[in-house]
Design an enzyme around this catalytic site. Structure first.
Site, mmCIF file in Angstrom:
data_model
loop_
_atom_site.group_PDB
_atom_site.id
_atom_site.type_symbol
_atom_site.label_atom_id
_atom_site.label_comp_id
_atom_site.label_asym_id
_atom_site.label_seq_id
_atom_site.Cartn_x
_atom_site.Cartn_y
_atom_site.Cartn_z
ATOM 1 N N ASP A 24 92.144 94.719 -37.065
ATOM 2 C CA ASP A 24 91.885 93.918 -38.257
ATOM 3 C C ASP A 24 92.405 94.723 -39.453
ATOM 4 O O ASP A 24 93.060 95.770 -39.289
ATOM 5 C CB ASP A 24 90.403 93.519 -38.368
ATOM 6 C CG ASP A 24 89.487 94.679 -38.713
ATOM 7 O OD1 ASP A 24 89.961 95.839 -38.775
ATOM 8 O OD2 ASP A 24 88.288 94.438 -38.925
ATOM 9 N N HIS A 25 92.111 94.237 -40.673
ATOM 10 C CA HIS A 25 92.562 94.935 -41.875
ATOM 11 C C HIS A 25 91.983 96.349 -41.958
ATOM 12 O O HIS A 25 92.640 97.254 -42.445
ATOM 13 C CB HIS A 25 92.166 94.122 -43.120
ATOM 14 C CG HIS A 25 90.703 93.789 -43.152
ATOM 15 N ND1 HIS A 25 90.150 92.836 -42.299
ATOM 16 C CD2 HIS A 25 89.670 94.286 -43.890
ATOM 17 C CE1 HIS A 25 88.840 92.775 -42.536
ATOM 18 N NE2 HIS A 25 88.534 93.636 -43.483
ATOM 19 N N ARG A 71 82.610 106.751 -6.037
ATOM 20 C CA ARG A 71 81.293 106.306 -6.527
ATOM 21 C C ARG A 71 81.408 105.586 -7.868
ATOM 22 O O ARG A 71 80.591 104.716 -8.196
ATOM 23 C CB ARG A 71 80.336 107.498 -6.630
ATOM 24 C CG ARG A 71 80.680 108.502 -7.723
ATOM 25 C CD ARG A 71 79.786 109.751 -7.638
ATOM 26 N NE ARG A 71 79.981 110.656 -8.764
ATOM 27 C CZ ARG A 71 81.017 111.492 -8.871
ATOM 28 N NH1 ARG A 71 81.944 111.536 -7.933
ATOM 29 N NH2 ARG A 71 81.116 112.299 -9.922
ATOM 30 N N HIS A 72 82.439 105.941 -8.630
ATOM 31 C CA HIS A 72 82.611 105.288 -9.936
ATOM 32 C C HIS A 72 83.057 103.833 -9.768
ATOM 33 O O HIS A 72 82.668 102.968 -10.558
ATOM 34 C CB HIS A 72 83.626 106.058 -10.789
ATOM 35 C CG HIS A 72 83.247 107.494 -10.966
ATOM 36 N ND1 HIS A 72 82.071 107.876 -11.572
ATOM 37 C CD2 HIS A 72 83.876 108.634 -10.578
ATOM 38 C CE1 HIS A 72 81.988 109.199 -11.560
ATOM 39 N NE2 HIS A 72 83.066 109.681 -10.960
ATOM 40 N N CYS A 87 89.419 98.712 -35.537
ATOM 41 C CA CYS A 87 88.868 98.088 -36.748
ATOM 42 C C CYS A 87 88.331 99.217 -37.619
ATOM 43 O O CYS A 87 88.716 100.376 -37.441
ATOM 44 C CB CYS A 87 87.835 97.006 -36.411
ATOM 45 S SG CYS A 87 86.348 97.572 -35.562
ATOM 46 N N GLY A 88 87.450 98.890 -38.559
ATOM 47 C CA GLY A 88 86.952 99.935 -39.452
ATOM 48 C C GLY A 88 86.140 100.981 -38.706
ATOM 49 O O GLY A 88 86.351 102.186 -38.860
ATOM 50 N N THR A 89 85.209 100.512 -37.888
ATOM 51 C CA THR A 89 84.353 101.433 -37.120
ATOM 52 C C THR A 89 84.685 101.456 -35.633
ATOM 53 O O THR A 89 84.247 102.366 -34.919
ATOM 54 C CB THR A 89 82.877 100.998 -37.233
ATOM 55 O OG1 THR A 89 82.776 99.656 -36.710
ATOM 56 C CG2 THR A 89 82.400 101.026 -38.675
ATOM 57 N N GLY A 90 85.366 100.431 -35.150
ATOM 58 C CA GLY A 90 85.587 100.252 -33.708
ATOM 59 C C GLY A 90 84.438 99.516 -33.039
ATOM 60 O O GLY A 90 84.553 99.072 -31.890
ATOM 61 N N ILE A 91 83.329 99.366 -33.752
ATOM 62 C CA ILE A 91 82.127 98.767 -33.138
ATOM 63 C C ILE A 91 82.312 97.271 -32.899
ATOM 64 O O ILE A 91 82.066 96.768 -31.788
ATOM 65 C CB ILE A 91 80.884 99.020 -34.022
ATOM 66 C CG1 ILE A 91 80.576 100.517 -34.078
ATOM 67 C CG2 ILE A 91 79.683 98.259 -33.472
ATOM 68 C CD1 ILE A 91 79.516 100.892 -35.100
ATOM 69 N N GLY A 92 82.748 96.557 -33.923
ATOM 70 C CA GLY A 92 82.922 95.108 -33.772
ATOM 71 C C GLY A 92 83.937 94.781 -32.688
ATOM 72 O O GLY A 92 83.718 93.883 -31.857
ATOM 73 N N MET A 93 85.031 95.533 -32.677
ATOM 74 C CA MET A 93 86.063 95.299 -31.657
ATOM 75 C C MET A 93 85.502 95.544 -30.260
ATOM 76 O O MET A 93 85.767 94.765 -29.331
ATOM 77 C CB MET A 93 87.271 96.202 -31.892
ATOM 78 C CG MET A 93 88.145 95.812 -33.064
ATOM 79 S SD MET A 93 88.953 94.205 -32.783
ATOM 80 C CE MET A 93 90.279 94.325 -34.004
ATOM 81 N N HIS A 122 85.619 107.791 -15.226
ATOM 82 C CA HIS A 122 84.368 107.264 -14.668
ATOM 83 C C HIS A 122 84.212 105.758 -14.825
ATOM 84 O O HIS A 122 83.512 105.145 -14.035
ATOM 85 C CB HIS A 122 83.167 107.947 -15.336
ATOM 86 C CG HIS A 122 82.935 109.344 -14.849
ATOM 87 N ND1 HIS A 122 81.738 110.005 -14.994
ATOM 88 C CD2 HIS A 122 83.767 110.217 -14.216
ATOM 89 C CE1 HIS A 122 81.828 111.221 -14.472
ATOM 90 N NE2 HIS A 122 83.064 111.379 -13.998
HETATM 91 C C1 RB5 Z 1 85.702 95.006 -41.768
HETATM 92 O O1 RB5 Z 1 85.281 95.311 -43.056
HETATM 93 C C2 RB5 Z 1 84.821 95.732 -40.770
HETATM 94 O O2 RB5 Z 1 83.588 95.109 -40.683
HETATM 95 C C3 RB5 Z 1 85.494 95.777 -39.416
HETATM 96 O O3 RB5 Z 1 86.732 96.407 -39.530
HETATM 97 C C4 RB5 Z 1 84.755 96.537 -38.329
HETATM 98 O O4 RB5 Z 1 84.392 97.799 -38.757
HETATM 99 C C5 RB5 Z 1 83.664 95.828 -37.668
HETATM 100 O O5 RB5 Z 1 83.023 96.314 -36.743
#
Ligand code: RB5
Length: 141
Positions: free
Chosen positions: A8-9, A132-133, A65-71, A98
């Site tokens: 994303d951006h 096992r993995h 993405c910004g944190t990688g969490i949403g992706m 693993h």
């Molecule tokens: C966008 O501002 C941000 O929310 C996105 O890049 C990402 O970090 C979401 O998990």
């Protein structure tokens, strides 16, 4: 290796650096977007990359993405996708050895470009351990 990549951006600048690295390493790359810093919704890019992997059009996927969490959350909604959010090399290696991760997620606002490049090099060059993995990842429902 055929690799699908998307951001994303919030991950666009880091993706540019990773694209350059993948080219140097000789990979066959498909960039699904985004293509500028205009705000976009990361699940759409996660879907695009995961569909390439699920359909066999790419062997592995990379999402930023910004944190990688949403992706990583969006990617792991797909059957047969095992997305690993990595911010250092050890988890990158273990996610392959693993967990047979087939999608790598990173956060541009978390991980600097030098570390991100090391993560990508390690992740792409580490084989799944099997045994096992394999039994354990087959238990995923
Ligand atoms: C966008 O501002 C941000 O929310 C996105 O890049 C990402 O970090 C979401 O998990």
């Amino acid at each position: 290796m055929k690799i699908a990549i998307g951001s994303d951006h919030g991950g666009f600048a880091l993706k540019k650096g990773i694209l350059a690295l993948l080219q140097v390493l000789g990979h066959d790359i498909e960039d699904v977007g985004c293509f500028d810093i205009e705000s976009v919704d990361y699940p759409q890019l996660a879907d695009a990359v995961c569909k390439k992997v699920i359909k066999g059009k790419a062997e592995k996927g990379i999402l930023i993405c910004g944190t990688g969490i949403g992706m990583s959350m969006a990617a792991n909604k797909h059957d047969t996708i095992r997305a690993a959010l990595c911010s250092e090399q050890y988890t990158a290696r273990m996610s392959r050895e693993h967990n047979d991760a087939n999608v790598l997620c990173m956060g541009e606002r978390v991980t600097g470009p030098g570390i991100a490049e090391e993560i990508v090099r390690t992740w792409l060059s580490t084989d799944f351990g099997g045994g096992r993995h394999l039994r354990r990842i087959e238990l995923f429902s």
